[in-house]
Design an enzyme around this catalytic site. Structure first.
Site, PDB file in Angstrom:
ATOM      1  N   GLU A 120       0.635  -1.486  -0.126  1.00  0.00           N
ATOM      2  CA  GLU A 120      -0.360   0.366   0.244  1.00  0.00           C
ATOM      3  C   GLU A 120       0.411   1.593  -0.234  1.00  0.00           C
ATOM      4  O   GLU A 120       2.253   1.016  -0.109  1.00  0.00           O
ATOM      5  CB  GLU A 120      -0.931   0.517   1.761  1.00  0.00           C
ATOM      6  CG  GLU A 120      -2.542  -0.931   1.260  1.00  0.00           C
ATOM      7  CD  GLU A 120      -3.015  -0.875   2.144  1.00  0.00           C
ATOM      8  OE1 GLU A 120      -2.731  -0.058   3.140  1.00  0.00           O
ATOM      9  OE2 GLU A 120      -3.835  -1.802   2.467  1.00  0.00           O
ATOM     10  N   HIS A 230      -9.436   8.910   3.472  1.00  0.00           N
ATOM     11  CA  HIS A 230      -8.675   8.144   2.228  1.00  0.00           C
ATOM     12  C   HIS A 230      -8.572   9.100   0.826  1.00  0.00           C
ATOM     13  O   HIS A 230     -10.434   9.250   0.235  1.00  0.00           O
ATOM     14  CB  HIS A 230      -9.239   6.939   2.253  1.00  0.00           C
ATOM     15  CG  HIS A 230      -8.679   5.464   1.809  1.00  0.00           C
ATOM     16  ND1 HIS A 230      -8.721   5.620   0.321  1.00  0.00           N
ATOM     17  CD2 HIS A 230      -8.443   4.717   2.314  1.00  0.00           C
ATOM     18  CE1 HIS A 230      -7.983   4.108   0.191  1.00  0.00           C
ATOM     19  NE2 HIS A 230      -7.583   3.873   1.211  1.00  0.00           N
ATOM     20  N   ARG A 278      -0.770   8.541   2.242  1.00  0.00           N
ATOM     21  CA  ARG A 278      -1.520   8.456   1.477  1.00  0.00           C
ATOM     22  C   ARG A 278      -2.465   9.895   1.748  1.00  0.00           C
ATOM     23  O   ARG A 278      -3.457  10.847   0.923  1.00  0.00           O
ATOM     24  CB  ARG A 278      -2.644   7.848   2.602  1.00  0.00           C
ATOM     25  CG  ARG A 278      -4.108   7.439   2.650  1.00  0.00           C
ATOM     26  CD  ARG A 278      -4.423   6.433   3.842  1.00  0.00           C
ATOM     27  NE  ARG A 278      -4.519   5.645   3.419  1.00  0.00           N
ATOM     28  CZ  ARG A 278      -4.871   3.929   3.969  1.00  0.00           C
ATOM     29  NH1 ARG A 278      -5.628   4.198   5.474  1.00  0.00           N
ATOM     30  NH2 ARG A 278      -4.482   2.796   3.317  1.00  0.00           N
ATOM     31  N   HIS A 337     -11.459   9.474   6.374  1.00  0.00           N
ATOM     32  CA  HIS A 337     -11.363   7.558   6.744  1.00  0.00           C
ATOM     33  C   HIS A 337     -10.698   7.569   8.302  1.00  0.00           C
ATOM     34  O   HIS A 337     -11.113   6.437   9.047  1.00  0.00           O
ATOM     35  CB  HIS A 337     -10.072   7.321   6.159  1.00  0.00           C
ATOM     36  CG  HIS A 337      -9.597   6.384   5.808  1.00  0.00           C
ATOM     37  ND1 HIS A 337     -10.806   5.336   5.889  1.00  0.00           N
ATOM     38  CD2 HIS A 337      -8.694   5.239   5.991  1.00  0.00           C
ATOM     39  CE1 HIS A 337     -10.007   3.600   5.547  1.00  0.00           C
ATOM     40  NE2 HIS A 337      -8.878   3.688   5.832  1.00  0.00           N
ATOM     41  N   ARG A 372      -1.308   8.169   9.256  1.00  0.00           N
ATOM     42  CA  ARG A 372      -1.214   6.900   9.739  1.00  0.00           C
ATOM     43  C   ARG A 372      -0.201   6.043   8.507  1.00  0.00           C
ATOM     44  O   ARG A 372      -0.999   6.315   6.857  1.00  0.00           O
ATOM     45  CB  ARG A 372      -2.426   6.150  10.309  1.00  0.00           C
ATOM     46  CG  ARG A 372      -2.197   4.932  10.291  1.00  0.00           C
ATOM     47  CD  ARG A 372      -3.558   4.281  10.353  1.00  0.00           C
ATOM     48  NE  ARG A 372      -4.682   4.833   9.311  1.00  0.00           N
ATOM     49  CZ  ARG A 372      -5.221   3.515   8.806  1.00  0.00           C
ATOM     50  NH1 ARG A 372      -4.567   2.069   8.814  1.00  0.00           N
ATOM     51  NH2 ARG A 372      -5.912   4.094   8.109  1.00  0.00           N
TER      52      ARG A 372
END
Ligand code: FAD
Ligand code: SIN
Length: 535
Positions: A120, A230, A278, A337, A372
């Protein structure tokens, strides 16, 4: 005891929340012989855990190391991670996953028969294990639910009672009316705050209850300004509330972000391109949407072989709105998110209040910093949940009784209005004027709940209304705390982007701890704000 009380109970530990963090803690504490009562305001699958898609980030046996996972986490966290906490949590991953496997969780295997790992954004290697293709959370929740721990569903914690010796009990609302649980230890595992915003990947119960419970109990929170958006939830015209997620793992398997003209969104933005952290991807999408005057971009996943098999949940969500990812571009937009901050704890879940613990999304352990890293959340829930469950043993034998019921009167604003103000002024990109406007509007809209609303007979309807009122009040208090922190952070860092302060400031390379003052207003704990506003 007040005669408005409908029920009483006693426990060594009350766990508030039935997701990955709560049930990991409850399992461990029960193994240590504690009498554990778990409260969950929803049903067994009304958790963010249930919806987790991509997987669990856990150091791979080959070509990976704790140091590499630590480095990736620190890089994503933009200077605000606590490296010792990151190391402690990342190192605990393999053992925590083994414990989950012992409970019956089954992870996907590759052709070689080994656990399959994907990638990811922000990860330097393929280390993310997954289940059911893109249904990792459902498998984690299933395995934890199957452990068969006693959970009181439909029971919402309304207050935590403390005394000079720490925690004494919990006040809860359920179908049996207002209840009191006498206990020397409480673990907050209430999940996130996505419902502060009009569009979120989070379920309806993600209403920041734990932040409000902790603040009212006198605990300190930090890093609330870092709300992770997100980059890719499924866009449908006019959609509000919980939106289906299109996992970052889809980009991990090769999908790319493009605009309506077919032009790449991420080319030239970051060395990791579509797999940048992100915050970088969400900002790039927001910028492209603004530049083109549109409210979504697209994910091109057509080159992924056998998409429906690898991503069955996402395929079902897309097909439900007439999109086939094998042949169509998937319309996507950023949405709220994850809360990177929360109640300040150590890596074992202890807060500054004796007997009060926090784990999972509600906690700020120092793992996430200002942003995060994907799939580090289930990891944190498992590792810190387990450690907090073990830590609560230290409260065994502390005598705790609630002798007086606190008034449940508190302020709340209309949820729809609040979500609109937060979405307009405190989303991916903010500025000082907008943050002040949101605060003013929320303060002006606030009215007070009366204690009487929570007493008397409880029909199904009244319980739902009572829980919803508690949620509105939690959202209101948390919005105020978040806006306070976001206004003080006069810089851009991680997922906090200020258009009026676009650069990072060395003197703000620190968390801003927030607590309630005597008037119940959130304020910075330090005597002087670290940021002198620019003239
Ligand atoms: P939750 O699982 O949200 O559980 C909260 C519990 O608290 C619920 O039982 C709720 O009913 C209860 N509760 C709340 N307030 C009260 C109250 N007042 N009284 C009683 N009970 C209360 N993370 C990853 O690491 N990997 C992923 O692939 C991933 N994908 C995600 C996909 C989606 C769509 C979403 C929304 C999140 C995803 N995340 C992922 C994030 C991760 O799922 C969550 O951060 C994590 O599951 C939170 O776990 P938790 O135990 O802290 O809270
Ligand atoms: C995703 O699958 O993209 C979500 C992963 C996460 O939030 O950690």
């Amino acid at each position: 005891m007040n005669d408005s009380i409908g029920w009483e109970a006693e426990a060594d530990l009350v766990v508030i929340g039935g997701g990955v963090a709560g049930l990991s803690a409850a399992t461990t504490a029960s193994r240590h012989g504690l009498r554990v009562l778990t409260l969950s305001k929803g049903g067994p699958t009304d958790t963010s855990t249930q919806y987790a898609q991509g997987g669990i980030a856990v150091v791979a046996p080959d070509g990976d190391s704790v140091d590499a996972h630590l480095r990736d986490t620190l890089e994503a966290g933009a200077g605000l991670c606590d490296a010792a906490a990151v190391r402690a949590i990342v190192s605990g991953g393999p053992r925590a996953v083994a414990a989950l496997t012992d409970l019956g969780a089954v992870f996907d295997l590759g052709r070689d028969g080994q656990v399959s790992r994907t990638r990811e954004g922000g990860h330097s290697t393929r280390r993310i294990i997954h289940a059911g293709g893109d249904a990792t959370g459902a498998e984690v929740q299933r395995a934890l639910n199957a452990a068969g721990l006693p959970v009181l569903f439909g029971a919402a914690a309304a207050d935590i009672v403390t005394g000079p010796d720490g925690v004494r009990g919990v006040i809860a609302v359920s179908e049996r009316g207002l209840g009191v649980v006498h206990t020397p230890a409480v673990l907050l595992a209430t999940g996130g705050l996505g419902q502060l915003y009009a569009l979120s990947s989070n379920p309806p119960g993600a209403t920041a209850d734990g932040i409000a419970l902790a603040l009212r109990a006198g605990a300190t929170v930090a890093d609330l300004e870092f709300v992770q958006f997100h980059p890719t939830v499924l866009y449908t015209p006019g959609g509000r509330g919980r939106r289906p997620l299109i996992s970052e793992a889809v980009r991990g398997e090769g999908a790319t972000l493009v605009d309506a003209a077919g032009k790449s969104v991420m080319n030239g933005v970051h060395p990791r391109g579509d797999l940048a952290p992100r915050d970088v991807v969400s900002r790039a999408i927001a910028r492209r949407m603004r530049a083109r005057g549109v409210d979504h971009v697209y994910l091109d996943a057509r080159a992924i072989a056998d998409f429906a098999h690898r991503f069955p949940t996402i395929t079902a969500s897309c097909r439900a709105v007439g999109i086939d990812p094998a042949v169509d571009l998937i319309p996507v937009a950023p949405a709220a998110h994850y809360q990177c901050g929360g109640v300040i704890t150590d890596a074992g879940g202890r807060t500054e209040i004796a007997g009060l613990y926090a784990a999972g999304e509600v906690a700020r352990t120092g793992l996430h910093g200002a942003n995060r890293l994907g799939s580090n959340s289930l990891l944190e829930g498992l590792v810190v949940g387990e450690r907090a469950g073990a830590a609560a043993v230290e409260r065994r034998g502390v005598r705790a009784r609630v002798t007086e019921i606190p008034a449940l009167a508190r302020e709340y604003a209309d949820r729809g209005e609040l979500q609109q103000h937060m979405t307009t002024h405190a989303a991916v990109v903010r500025d000082g004027d907008g943050l002040a406007l949101a605060r003013k509007a929320i303060d002006a809209a606030a009215t007070t709940l009366t204690h009487g609303m929570f007493t008397g007979a409880a029909t199904e309807d009244t319980v739902a209304r009572r829980i919803s009122a508690l949620e509105d009040a939690a959202l209101t208090l948390t919005a105020r705390a978040l806006l306070t922190a976001a206004a003080l952070r006069t810089e851009s860092r991680g997922c906090h982007t200020r258009s009026d302060y676009p650069t990072q400031e060395g003197r703000l390379r620190q968390s801003l701890p927030i607590r309630l003052n005597r008037d119940g207003k959130p304020q910075l704990v330090a005597a002087r704000p670290p940021a002198a506003p620019r003239s």
